[in-house]
Design a protein around this motif. Structure first.
Motif, PDB file in Angstrom:
ATOM      1  N   ALA A 121       0.846  -1.193   0.000  1.00 16.94           N
ATOM      2  CA  ALA A 121       0.000   0.000   0.000  1.00 16.94           C
ATOM      3  C   ALA A 121       0.882   1.244   0.000  1.00 16.94           C
ATOM      4  O   ALA A 121       1.529   1.555   1.008  1.00 16.94           O
ATOM      5  N   LEU A 122       0.919   1.920  -1.119  1.00 17.04           N
ATOM      6  CA  LEU A 122       1.711   3.141  -1.271  1.00 17.04           C
ATOM      7  C   LEU A 122       0.785   4.346  -1.082  1.00 17.04           C
ATOM      8  O   LEU A 122      -0.234   4.462  -1.754  1.00 17.04           O
ATOM      9  N   SER A 123       1.140   5.223  -0.136  1.00 12.39           N
ATOM     10  CA  SER A 123       0.327   6.419   0.136  1.00 12.39           C
ATOM     11  C   SER A 123      -1.132   6.046   0.392  1.00 12.39           C
ATOM     12  O   SER A 123      -2.054   6.575  -0.230  1.00 12.39           O
ATOM     13  N   PHE A 124      -1.345   5.123   1.317  1.00  9.13           N
ATOM     14  CA  PHE A 124      -2.713   4.719   1.629  1.00  9.13           C
ATOM     15  C   PHE A 124      -3.497   5.930   2.132  1.00  9.13           C
ATOM     16  O   PHE A 124      -3.071   6.595   3.090  1.00  9.13           O
ATOM     17  N   PRO A 125      -4.646   6.229   1.508  1.00  9.65           N
ATOM     18  CA  PRO A 125      -5.421   7.407   1.927  1.00  9.65           C
ATOM     19  C   PRO A 125      -6.262   7.086   3.161  1.00  9.65           C
ATOM     20  O   PRO A 125      -7.432   6.724   3.052  1.00  9.65           O
ATOM     21  N   LEU A 126      -5.654   7.211   4.318  1.00  9.46           N
ATOM     22  CA  LEU A 126      -6.300   6.808   5.560  1.00  9.46           C
ATOM     23  C   LEU A 126      -7.589   7.586   5.817  1.00  9.46           C
ATOM     24  O   LEU A 126      -8.531   7.068   6.418  1.00  9.46           O
TER      25      LEU A 126
END
Length: 210
Positions: A121-126
């Motif tokens: 997961a790259l730059s997971f938009p939490l």
């Protein structure tokens, strides 16, 4: 490098293959809602991982292939991802399901049903910027397989310290990085160094997968 078009129930997707000579894993990785596979992190992984036994499949979702500028609903993104899975799994190797931003959400949501070996997961938009109460942590924690999150230190969609620390995933921080892993000129790390943080972390992680 080769490219193929894959028909899915959401339209035609496109896979650009970066093969390893002696592959032991496949990383199928897709883009986010605001860009394509030209993203600096995706391109860097495609350059570096094949030398470490990982074939990289850069996946363009059907909406990008069709030339649309706005991503469809999450359900449609998941349909597109399911549609490309047989192509990335047909080599009989374990497949890491990966993505950046919205693509990371897709990878987490579908990992279990598709039989992914792991999730990147790259730059997971939490959460949406400025709205931490609208957390998407359940998607990340629900992946159910080994998961590596690579997150920019200044990502408005979720800084590393905001992520749940329950041991369900590994997390690597790219110092000063924003949602696209860009670092400001005043940072104590250059852009090339920031990208190397990403590739080094992923190389180490895939080496630990069995």
């Amino acid at each position: 490098m080769t490219t193929e078009i894959i028909a899915t129930d959401a339209g035609d997707a496109r896979i650009t293959w970066h093969p390893a000579k002696k592959a032991r894993l496949v990383l199928a990785v897709s883009h986010g809602a605001g860009g394509g596979i030209e993203a600096r992190d995706l391109q860097a992984l495609a350059r570096v991982l094949p030398a470490h036994g990982v074939t990289v499949a850069l996946v363009e979702q059907p909406w990008r292939v069709a030339g649309r500028k706005v991503a469809p609903a999450p359900r449609t993104l998941d349909i597109g991802w399911r549609g490309i899975w047989p192509a990335v799994a047909e080599r009989g190797l374990p497949v890491i399901s990966g993505g950046r931003s919205a693509g990371a959400r897709v990878a987490c949501r579908t990992a279990g049903e598709l039989g992914a070996a792991a999730v990147l997961a790259l730059s997971f938009p939490l959460h949406p910027p400025g709205k931490p109460e609208k957390s998407r942590a359940a998607e990340l924690l629900g992946a159910g397989v080994p998961t590596l999150v690579v997150q920019g230190g200044n990502d408005p969609f979720g800084k590393p310290e905001e992520f749940p620390g329950d041991g369900a995933h590994e997390l690597v921080e790219v110092p000063y990085g924003d949602h696209g892993f860009a670092v400001p000129k005043r940072a104590g790390i250059g852009q090339d160094e920031a990208v190397t943080v990403i590739t080094d972390a992923v190389v180490k992680w895939v080496g630990s997968l069995r």
